[in-house]
Design a protein around this motif. Sequence first.
Motif, PDB file in Angstrom:
ATOM      1  N   SER A   7      -3.468   7.471  -4.143  1.00  0.00           N
ATOM      2  CA  SER A   7      -4.704   7.892  -3.509  1.00  0.00           C
ATOM      3  C   SER A   7      -5.674   6.714  -3.456  1.00  0.00           C
ATOM      4  O   SER A   7      -5.646   5.821  -4.302  1.00  0.00           O
ATOM      5  CB  SER A   7      -5.330   9.070  -4.253  1.00  0.00           C
ATOM      6  OG  SER A   7      -5.809   8.652  -5.510  1.00  0.00           O
ATOM      7  N   ARG A   8      -6.518   6.710  -2.480  1.00  0.00           N
ATOM      8  CA  ARG A   8      -7.404   5.572  -2.229  1.00  0.00           C
ATOM      9  C   ARG A   8      -8.337   5.279  -3.393  1.00  0.00           C
ATOM     10  O   ARG A   8      -8.463   4.134  -3.826  1.00  0.00           O
ATOM     11  CB  ARG A   8      -8.202   5.848  -0.955  1.00  0.00           C
ATOM     12  CG  ARG A   8      -9.141   4.743  -0.579  1.00  0.00           C
ATOM     13  CD  ARG A   8      -9.760   5.034   0.788  1.00  0.00           C
ATOM     14  NE  ARG A   8     -10.914   4.248   1.072  1.00  0.00           N
ATOM     15  CZ  ARG A   8     -10.893   2.981   1.466  1.00  0.00           C
ATOM     16  NH1 ARG A   8      -9.747   2.366   1.583  1.00  0.00           N
ATOM     17  NH2 ARG A   8     -12.007   2.335   1.727  1.00  0.00           N
ATOM     18  N   ARG A   9      -8.972   6.287  -3.919  1.00  0.00           N
ATOM     19  CA  ARG A   9      -9.942   6.087  -4.999  1.00  0.00           C
ATOM     20  C   ARG A   9      -9.260   5.563  -6.264  1.00  0.00           C
ATOM     21  O   ARG A   9      -9.743   4.624  -6.896  1.00  0.00           O
ATOM     22  CB  ARG A   9     -10.673   7.383  -5.306  1.00  0.00           C
ATOM     23  CG  ARG A   9     -11.694   7.215  -6.420  1.00  0.00           C
ATOM     24  CD  ARG A   9     -12.498   8.443  -6.611  1.00  0.00           C
ATOM     25  NE  ARG A   9     -13.419   8.563  -5.477  1.00  0.00           N
ATOM     26  CZ  ARG A   9     -14.158   9.610  -5.223  1.00  0.00           C
ATOM     27  NH1 ARG A   9     -14.095  10.661  -6.001  1.00  0.00           N
ATOM     28  NH2 ARG A   9     -14.968   9.644  -4.193  1.00  0.00           N
ATOM     29  N   LEU A  10      -8.122   6.158  -6.623  1.00  0.00           N
ATOM     30  CA  LEU A  10      -7.414   5.715  -7.816  1.00  0.00           C
ATOM     31  C   LEU A  10      -6.889   4.296  -7.642  1.00  0.00           C
ATOM     32  O   LEU A  10      -6.895   3.505  -8.580  1.00  0.00           O
ATOM     33  CB  LEU A  10      -6.272   6.665  -8.140  1.00  0.00           C
ATOM     34  CG  LEU A  10      -5.536   6.376  -9.435  1.00  0.00           C
ATOM     35  CD1 LEU A  10      -6.506   6.528 -10.615  1.00  0.00           C
ATOM     36  CD2 LEU A  10      -4.372   7.287  -9.605  1.00  0.00           C
ATOM     37  N   LYS A  11      -6.462   3.975  -6.427  1.00  0.00           N
ATOM     38  CA  LYS A  11      -5.960   2.629  -6.141  1.00  0.00           C
ATOM     39  C   LYS A  11      -7.076   1.592  -6.321  1.00  0.00           C
ATOM     40  O   LYS A  11      -6.853   0.539  -6.916  1.00  0.00           O
ATOM     41  CB  LYS A  11      -5.410   2.587  -4.720  1.00  0.00           C
ATOM     42  CG  LYS A  11      -4.561   1.405  -4.412  1.00  0.00           C
ATOM     43  CD  LYS A  11      -3.926   1.575  -3.033  1.00  0.00           C
ATOM     44  CE  LYS A  11      -2.957   0.482  -2.735  1.00  0.00           C
ATOM     45  NZ  LYS A  11      -2.332   0.641  -1.430  1.00  0.00           N
TER      46      LYS A  11
END
Length: 60
Positions: A7-11
């Motif tokens: 996911s973008r935020r976790l990345k």
Amino acid sequence: MASFWLSRRLKIIAIISLCIIAVIASIQTTGLTRALIELVSFGGLIWLALAKPHIQQHDA
């Protein structure tokens, strides 16, 4: 499970964390410990950079 890790935020959080870990390792440690920490950090960064993004397709 894979979509959660990509996911973008976790990345973004993982990239920032790995960069901070590499900088702290460079400043606070020496020798083999420093090399191993930096190897793991940069390996993680490369894996995140090369991972396919999670793309959702919409019906037309």
